[in-house]
Design a protein around this motif. Structure first.
Motif, PDB file in Angstrom:
ATOM      1  N   PRO A 167     -88.770  46.765  -0.265  1.00 11.57           N
ATOM      2  CA  PRO A 167     -89.094  46.849   1.156  1.00 11.57           C
ATOM      3  C   PRO A 167     -88.633  48.153   1.788  1.00 11.57           C
ATOM      4  O   PRO A 167     -89.114  48.544   2.849  1.00 11.57           O
ATOM      5  CB  PRO A 167     -88.350  45.653   1.762  1.00 11.57           C
ATOM      6  CG  PRO A 167     -88.106  44.726   0.627  1.00 11.57           C
ATOM      7  CD  PRO A 167     -87.921  45.613  -0.573  1.00 11.57           C
ATOM      8  N   GLU A 168     -87.707  48.831   1.139  1.00 10.83           N
ATOM      9  CA  GLU A 168     -87.199  50.101   1.657  1.00 10.83           C
ATOM     10  C   GLU A 168     -88.321  51.106   1.881  1.00 10.83           C
ATOM     11  O   GLU A 168     -88.259  51.928   2.803  1.00 10.83           O
ATOM     12  CB  GLU A 168     -86.164  50.666   0.684  1.00 10.83           C
ATOM     13  CG  GLU A 168     -85.573  51.990   1.114  1.00 10.83           C
ATOM     14  CD  GLU A 168     -84.485  52.470   0.168  1.00 10.83           C
ATOM     15  OE1 GLU A 168     -84.564  53.644  -0.248  1.00 10.83           O
ATOM     16  OE2 GLU A 168     -83.587  51.679  -0.159  1.00 10.83           O
ATOM     17  N   TYR A 169     -89.368  51.063   1.042  1.00  8.68           N
ATOM     18  CA  TYR A 169     -90.459  52.023   1.167  1.00  8.68           C
ATOM     19  C   TYR A 169     -91.171  51.897   2.512  1.00  8.68           C
ATOM     20  O   TYR A 169     -91.775  52.857   2.983  1.00  8.68           O
ATOM     21  CB  TYR A 169     -91.460  51.840   0.028  1.00  8.68           C
ATOM     22  CG  TYR A 169     -90.878  52.102  -1.350  1.00  8.68           C
ATOM     23  CD1 TYR A 169     -89.953  53.125  -1.540  1.00  8.68           C
ATOM     24  CD2 TYR A 169     -91.250  51.339  -2.442  1.00  8.68           C
ATOM     25  CE1 TYR A 169     -89.413  53.365  -2.782  1.00  8.68           C
ATOM     26  CE2 TYR A 169     -90.715  51.576  -3.701  1.00  8.68           C
ATOM     27  CZ  TYR A 169     -89.800  52.587  -3.862  1.00  8.68           C
ATOM     28  OH  TYR A 169     -89.267  52.825  -5.105  1.00  8.68           O
ATOM     29  N   VAL A 170     -91.116  50.738   3.125  1.00 13.73           N
ATOM     30  CA  VAL A 170     -91.708  50.521   4.447  1.00 13.73           C
ATOM     31  C   VAL A 170     -90.679  50.706   5.553  1.00 13.73           C
ATOM     32  O   VAL A 170     -90.919  51.400   6.550  1.00 13.73           O
ATOM     33  CB  VAL A 170     -92.341  49.114   4.541  1.00 13.73           C
ATOM     34  CG1 VAL A 170     -92.704  48.765   5.985  1.00 13.73           C
ATOM     35  CG2 VAL A 170     -93.570  49.025   3.641  1.00 13.73           C
ATOM     36  N   TYR A 171     -89.511  50.103   5.360  1.00 11.26           N
ATOM     37  CA  TYR A 171     -88.590  49.974   6.485  1.00 11.26           C
ATOM     38  C   TYR A 171     -87.667  51.163   6.704  1.00 11.26           C
ATOM     39  O   TYR A 171     -87.173  51.358   7.822  1.00 11.26           O
ATOM     40  CB  TYR A 171     -87.776  48.681   6.349  1.00 11.26           C
ATOM     41  CG  TYR A 171     -88.604  47.466   6.649  1.00 11.26           C
ATOM     42  CD1 TYR A 171     -89.020  47.182   7.945  1.00 11.26           C
ATOM     43  CD2 TYR A 171     -89.004  46.600   5.630  1.00 11.26           C
ATOM     44  CE1 TYR A 171     -89.802  46.075   8.228  1.00 11.26           C
ATOM     45  CE2 TYR A 171     -89.791  45.492   5.891  1.00 11.26           C
ATOM     46  CZ  TYR A 171     -90.183  45.235   7.198  1.00 11.26           C
ATOM     47  OH  TYR A 171     -90.962  44.154   7.475  1.00 11.26           O
ATOM     48  N   LEU A 172     -87.413  51.969   5.701  1.00  9.55           N
ATOM     49  CA  LEU A 172     -86.502  53.091   5.931  1.00  9.55           C
ATOM     50  C   LEU A 172     -87.076  54.044   6.968  1.00  9.55           C
ATOM     51  O   LEU A 172     -86.353  54.547   7.840  1.00  9.55           O
ATOM     52  CB  LEU A 172     -86.208  53.826   4.620  1.00  9.55           C
ATOM     53  CG  LEU A 172     -85.056  54.834   4.673  1.00  9.55           C
ATOM     54  CD1 LEU A 172     -83.759  54.163   5.128  1.00  9.55           C
ATOM     55  CD2 LEU A 172     -84.859  55.506   3.329  1.00  9.55           C
ATOM     56  N   LYS A 173     -88.379  54.280   6.911  1.00 10.45           N
ATOM     57  CA  LYS A 173     -88.982  55.161   7.912  1.00 10.45           C
ATOM     58  C   LYS A 173     -89.057  54.468   9.274  1.00 10.45           C
ATOM     59  O   LYS A 173     -88.955  55.127  10.321  1.00 10.45           O
ATOM     60  CB  LYS A 173     -90.363  55.627   7.467  1.00 10.45           C
ATOM     61  CG  LYS A 173     -91.373  54.536   7.202  1.00 10.45           C
ATOM     62  CD  LYS A 173     -92.655  55.115   6.613  1.00 10.45           C
ATOM     63  CE  LYS A 173     -93.638  54.005   6.249  1.00 10.45           C
ATOM     64  NZ  LYS A 173     -94.854  54.538   5.587  1.00 10.45           N
ATOM     65  N   GLU A 174     -89.219  53.139   9.284  1.00 10.33           N
ATOM     66  CA  GLU A 174     -89.249  52.411  10.554  1.00 10.33           C
ATOM     67  C   GLU A 174     -87.892  52.475  11.261  1.00 10.33           C
ATOM     68  O   GLU A 174     -87.827  52.487  12.491  1.00 10.33           O
ATOM     69  CB  GLU A 174     -89.641  50.953  10.313  1.00 10.33           C
ATOM     70  CG  GLU A 174     -91.091  50.752   9.951  1.00 10.33           C
ATOM     71  CD  GLU A 174     -92.038  51.197  11.055  1.00 10.33           C
ATOM     72  OE1 GLU A 174     -91.770  50.870  12.230  1.00 10.33           O
ATOM     73  OE2 GLU A 174     -93.025  51.897  10.750  1.00 10.33           O
ATOM     74  N   PHE A 175     -86.823  52.518  10.461  1.00 12.44           N
ATOM     75  CA  PHE A 175     -85.486  52.633  11.035  1.00 12.44           C
ATOM     76  C   PHE A 175     -85.002  54.088  11.073  1.00 12.44           C
ATOM     77  O   PHE A 175     -83.812  54.344  11.191  1.00 12.44           O
ATOM     78  CB  PHE A 175     -84.511  51.751  10.262  1.00 12.44           C
ATOM     79  CG  PHE A 175     -84.667  50.282  10.565  1.00 12.44           C
ATOM     80  CD1 PHE A 175     -84.116  49.734  11.716  1.00 12.44           C
ATOM     81  CD2 PHE A 175     -85.388  49.447   9.720  1.00 12.44           C
ATOM     82  CE1 PHE A 175     -84.262  48.391  12.013  1.00 12.44           C
ATOM     83  CE2 PHE A 175     -85.551  48.102  10.002  1.00 12.44           C
ATOM     84  CZ  PHE A 175     -84.986  47.565  11.159  1.00 12.44           C
ATOM     85  N   LYS A 176     -85.969  54.999  10.915  1.00 15.93           N
ATOM     86  CA  LYS A 176     -85.705  56.438  11.048  1.00 15.93           C
ATOM     87  C   LYS A 176     -84.550  56.902  10.160  1.00 15.93           C
ATOM     88  O   LYS A 176     -83.698  57.694  10.563  1.00 15.93           O
ATOM     89  CB  LYS A 176     -85.445  56.798  12.513  1.00 15.93           C
ATOM     90  CG  LYS A 176     -86.651  56.533  13.418  1.00 15.93           C
ATOM     91  CD  LYS A 176     -86.355  56.879  14.862  1.00 15.93           C
ATOM     92  CE  LYS A 176     -87.605  56.840  15.731  1.00 15.93           C
ATOM     93  NZ  LYS A 176     -88.452  55.642  15.559  1.00 15.93           N
ATOM     94  N   GLY A 177     -84.547  56.368   8.943  1.00 15.69           N
ATOM     95  CA  GLY A 177     -83.555  56.791   7.962  1.00 15.69           C
ATOM     96  C   GLY A 177     -82.200  56.147   8.109  1.00 15.69           C
ATOM     97  O   GLY A 177     -81.288  56.464   7.327  1.00 15.69           O
ATOM     98  N   ASP A 178     -82.049  55.260   9.071  1.00 17.85           N
ATOM     99  CA  ASP A 178     -80.760  54.592   9.276  1.00 17.85           C
ATOM    100  C   ASP A 178     -80.644  53.432   8.290  1.00 17.85           C
ATOM    101  O   ASP A 178     -81.099  52.320   8.547  1.00 17.85           O
ATOM    102  CB  ASP A 178     -80.660  54.080  10.719  1.00 17.85           C
ATOM    103  CG  ASP A 178     -79.262  53.555  11.058  1.00 17.85           C
ATOM    104  OD1 ASP A 178     -78.565  53.071  10.143  1.00 17.85           O
ATOM    105  OD2 ASP A 178     -78.876  53.606  12.245  1.00 17.85           O
ATOM    106  N   ARG A 179     -80.041  53.701   7.155  1.00 18.29           N
ATOM    107  CA  ARG A 179     -79.985  52.709   6.077  1.00 18.29           C
ATOM    108  C   ARG A 179     -79.146  51.496   6.457  1.00 18.29           C
ATOM    109  O   ARG A 179     -79.452  50.372   6.039  1.00 18.29           O
ATOM    110  CB  ARG A 179     -79.426  53.363   4.805  1.00 18.29           C
ATOM    111  CG  ARG A 179     -79.607  52.532   3.549  1.00 18.29           C
ATOM    112  CD  ARG A 179     -79.228  53.340   2.325  1.00 18.29           C
ATOM    113  NE  ARG A 179     -80.143  54.446   2.123  1.00 18.29           N
ATOM    114  CZ  ARG A 179     -81.290  54.338   1.479  1.00 18.29           C
ATOM    115  NH1 ARG A 179     -81.669  53.165   0.986  1.00 18.29           N
ATOM    116  NH2 ARG A 179     -82.086  55.394   1.304  1.00 18.29           N
ATOM    117  N   ASP A 180     -78.125  51.679   7.255  1.00 18.30           N
ATOM    118  CA  ASP A 180     -77.297  50.534   7.663  1.00 18.30           C
ATOM    119  C   ASP A 180     -78.101  49.548   8.498  1.00 18.30           C
ATOM    120  O   ASP A 180     -78.013  48.331   8.294  1.00 18.30           O
ATOM    121  CB  ASP A 180     -76.070  51.014   8.447  1.00 18.30           C
ATOM    122  CG  ASP A 180     -75.043  51.711   7.569  1.00 18.30           C
ATOM    123  OD1 ASP A 180     -75.084  51.479   6.332  1.00 18.30           O
ATOM    124  OD2 ASP A 180     -74.227  52.466   8.105  1.00 18.30           O
TER     125      ASP A 180
END
Length: 205
Positions: A20-33
């Motif tokens: 899911p990181e491939y979708v959500y990391l950009k949605e959270f603008k790189g904020d992995r936490d």
């Protein structure tokens, strides 16, 4: 010990990259936490796993939206953008798999925890999936690893002798469950380790 005649592969994490990181990391603008909090709490891993056992995607989505209405857009992205979570094939493992297919000495099956609704998309993307002698998809069966039932289903459906089989999975719980049924099992970490482990069991490429 009987010689190996059957090789059973897990798919996700062994042959196919999915995150899911491939979708959500950009949605959270790189904020992995923040992303990890969302994937641990809202669209949690155990929530996704219930769909792997056959729970309808639409129903699961609507229930999650009702529980976390402030995250409706992000929740709907989980299955709405699911194909973007489907990454590349793990080429080193696929190369080993193709060698086994070419030798035609073993029956080669897949046993995967995967939603029956999304699995056709993987079948369309990855040609090698069509070469298996059979695939058991948890979402189609209404059960999932590490339940003994799904292992029994594969063994019975394809008339596999567990003492002649080896099972490969990156999840230790699934490996232990297979071992409890008398199936020799390999916890997967990388293609080189897998090749060495198979060779120690007498499997030839």
């Amino acid at each position: 010990m009987k010689p190996i005649t059957t090789i059973i592969f897990d798919l996700g994490g062994v042959l196919i990259d999915w995150s899911p990181e491939y979708v959500y990391l950009k949605e959270f603008k790189g904020d992995r936490d923040r992303m990890n909090w969302f994937l641990d709490t809202v669209c949690a891993w155990d929530w996704n796993e219930q769909q792997d056992a056959g729970y309808p995607l639409d129903k699961a989505t609507e229930e999650r939206v009702a529980k976390y209405p402030e995250y409706e857009r992000l929740i709907r992205m989980y299955y709405g953008h699911w194909e973007e979570m489907l990454g590349h094939a793990h080429e080193g493992t696929v190369a080993l798999l193709n060698q086994l297919f070419e030798r035609k000495e073993y029956m080669v099956y897949a046993l995967t925890n995967w939603s029956g609704e999304t699995f056709p998309k993987a079948m369309k993307k990855f040609e090698f999936l069509h070469r298996f002698d059979g695939i058991v998809v948890s979402g189609d069966e209404g059960m999932k690893k590490p339940s003994a039932d799904i292992y029994h289903l594969l063994l019975e459906r394809y008339e596999v002798d567990p003492e002649e089989a080896v099972f490969i999975d990156d999840n230790l719980k699934n490996v232990v469950a297979a071992q409890a049924l008398g199936i020799r099992s390999i916890p997967f970490s990388n293609p080189d380790q897998l090749a060495w482990s198979l060779k120690t069991l007498g499997v030839t490429f």
